[in-house]
Design a protein around this motif. Sequence first.
Motif, mmCIF file in Angstrom:
data_model
loop_
_atom_site.group_PDB
_atom_site.id
_atom_site.type_symbol
_atom_site.label_atom_id
_atom_site.label_comp_id
_atom_site.label_asym_id
_atom_site.label_seq_id
_atom_site.Cartn_x
_atom_site.Cartn_y
_atom_site.Cartn_z
ATOM 1 N N VAL A 3 0.845 -1.190 0.000
ATOM 2 C CA VAL A 3 0.000 0.000 0.000
ATOM 3 C C VAL A 3 0.881 1.240 0.000
ATOM 4 O O VAL A 3 1.764 1.397 0.844
ATOM 5 N N THR A 7 -2.086 6.445 0.058
ATOM 6 C CA THR A 7 -3.345 5.774 -0.271
ATOM 7 C C THR A 7 -4.391 6.065 0.792
ATOM 8 O O THR A 7 -4.097 5.963 1.984
ATOM 9 N N GLY A 28 -5.104 -3.330 -0.391
ATOM 10 C CA GLY A 28 -5.113 -2.212 -1.340
ATOM 11 C C GLY A 28 -5.787 -2.597 -2.648
ATOM 12 O O GLY A 28 -5.622 -3.729 -3.112
ATOM 13 N N GLU A 30 -6.108 -1.596 -6.652
ATOM 14 C CA GLU A 30 -5.590 -0.793 -7.754
ATOM 15 C C GLU A 30 -6.570 -0.879 -8.920
ATOM 16 O O GLU A 30 -7.373 -1.817 -9.002
ATOM 17 N N VAL A 38 -3.774 3.654 -7.620
ATOM 18 C CA VAL A 38 -4.245 2.944 -6.425
ATOM 19 C C VAL A 38 -5.482 3.674 -5.898
ATOM 20 O O VAL A 38 -5.433 4.851 -5.554
ATOM 21 N N SER A 41 -7.502 1.660 0.103
ATOM 22 C CA SER A 41 -7.384 0.358 0.748
ATOM 23 C C SER A 41 -8.434 0.216 1.835
ATOM 24 O O SER A 41 -8.946 1.205 2.359
#
Length: 487
Positions: A3, A7, A28, A30, A38, A41
């Motif tokens: 991650v 993020t 996470g 993407e 990204v 998460s």
Amino acid sequence: MTVKANTQIFLNYVDGEWCESISKEVIGNESPSNTEDVVGSVQKSTRKDLEEAIAAAKSAKKKWGNLTGNERADYLYKAADILESRLEEIATCMAREMGKTLAESKGETARGVAILRYYAGEGLRKVGDVIPSTDSEALMFTTRAPLGVVGVITPWNFPVAIPIWKSAPALIYGNTVVIKPATEAAVTGAKVIECFADAGFPSGVINMVTGQGSVIGQGLADHPDVNGITFTGSNKVGRQIGQSVLARGGKYQLEMGGKNPVIVASDADIDLAVNATISGGLRSTGQKCTATSRVIVQSDVYESFKDKLIEKVREIKVGNSLLDETWMGPSSSEGQLDTVLSYIRKGINEGAELLIGGERLTGGDYDNGYYVQPTVFEGVTNEMAIAQEEIFGPVLALMKVNSLEEGLQLANDVEYGLSASIFTTNIKKMLTFINDMEAGLVRVNAESAGVELQAPFGGMKQSSSHSREQGQAAIEFFTAIKTVFVK
Ligand SMILES: NC(=O)c1ccc[n+]([C@@H]2O[C@H](COP(=O)([O-])OP(=O)(O)OC[C@H]3O[C@@H](n4cnc5c(N)ncnc54)[C@H](O)[C@@H]3O)[C@@H](O)[C@H]2O)c1
Ligand SMILES: O=CCCC(=O)C(=O)O
């Protein structure tokens, strides 16, 4: 995946609070359009996190169930307004996270708003009947009681509409909810739950716990305090969940896969049939439970249908789901792309003829995502894997038949029975198809995909636990009938 430092991390929602999992681990997500993007998460939750959510839902259920339908409706209307005000942002998140084009993502988010408003309206509709008693001094009627705590387990392919079409009826009929969205689209799922949280639902009425299916999904299915499980996803997982819930005497509803046929009769409007086959089979990159995958065409129009279909498929623009010019986005994940490519290989190995597509797209921006060409096979026979198994990708299998009877026999010769459509201008053929087609959703001169929120939706055969959701049908799962006798 690792991650990245910047993020955004999304929390679980339990008992009216946003909270970290006790695992302190996150997953996470993407973008399948560009893996360097990204999206965010989510918590990798544990059974202990789930226990807390279920306990909160259990302690909130009496008070929530005792509110009037009208009072519960107010919360749903507020959630609808908030979702509507965030439509652009949430649709963009969906497009990034699971690769549905932005236009389709906006359409789905708007559908979520409409579903919330539809079920808010249910708060003021009748719930029972007066039934004449054999006792002239008695009054007999039916009313409905909520199940209690409902576990909602959802797939990634409709990350706004499906969580809402399950949670909204659960809530309006007086249940409390613990939702486990699919991990692959859980950031979008978390944003939907933010709309519920900001609408001010009382603590514990709606809870969200993200994490692995085998831990959180299975934990919901096994938990004795979860009175009902509503699941949408694959047959493999659905059957396992059904068995777990049945074993402990809970109620369950499973909506699963499809292998949906389109029949093109000799008297069909061919241009209409071609456009609908492309839209029904290839929009959302073929990742709809209702997607067309078997195209059964009568021999006298086969060549003209095929030529027009290939010409149109050739024009399809595949690309990043956020770009205006993109008609078809990527497969939603590397695993999904691998599945699609493996079915294409199986089709070739089993002797089907590849007419167009069949390859992963590479070069330039394609190298950063999970792109596959829209693919059409012909010469497909019914025992081939591509004729029998759900691919969940942009792959069409053309099958030639000599009569409607042969077409219907082929259309029904699979384990699934979710949706099906026919293209014909002949009323007798329409009626034969409506009667004989083994599918929960039959459509005439319209693509196999396309579900209306006010109508019952569900499959026959292995596509469903034979229940229906959406529209007025939802009340059957989310409540129990009580027959009342008063003297
Ligand atoms: N019939 C319908 O209405 C409908 C609608 C949309 C999608 N689908 C089907 O969904 C499938 C695609 O979605 P998917 O890949 O997310 O399905 P999936 O079965 O892999 O996952 C669905 C949900 O179940 C969870 N899960 C996974 N393993 C679990 C386990 N062992 N115990 C409990 N929960 C578990 C997942 O985390 C996810 O939240 C396709 O088969 C599609 O046809 C059906
Ligand atoms: O993926 C299943 C849901 C299908 C749907 O909502 C539609 O076809 O519109």
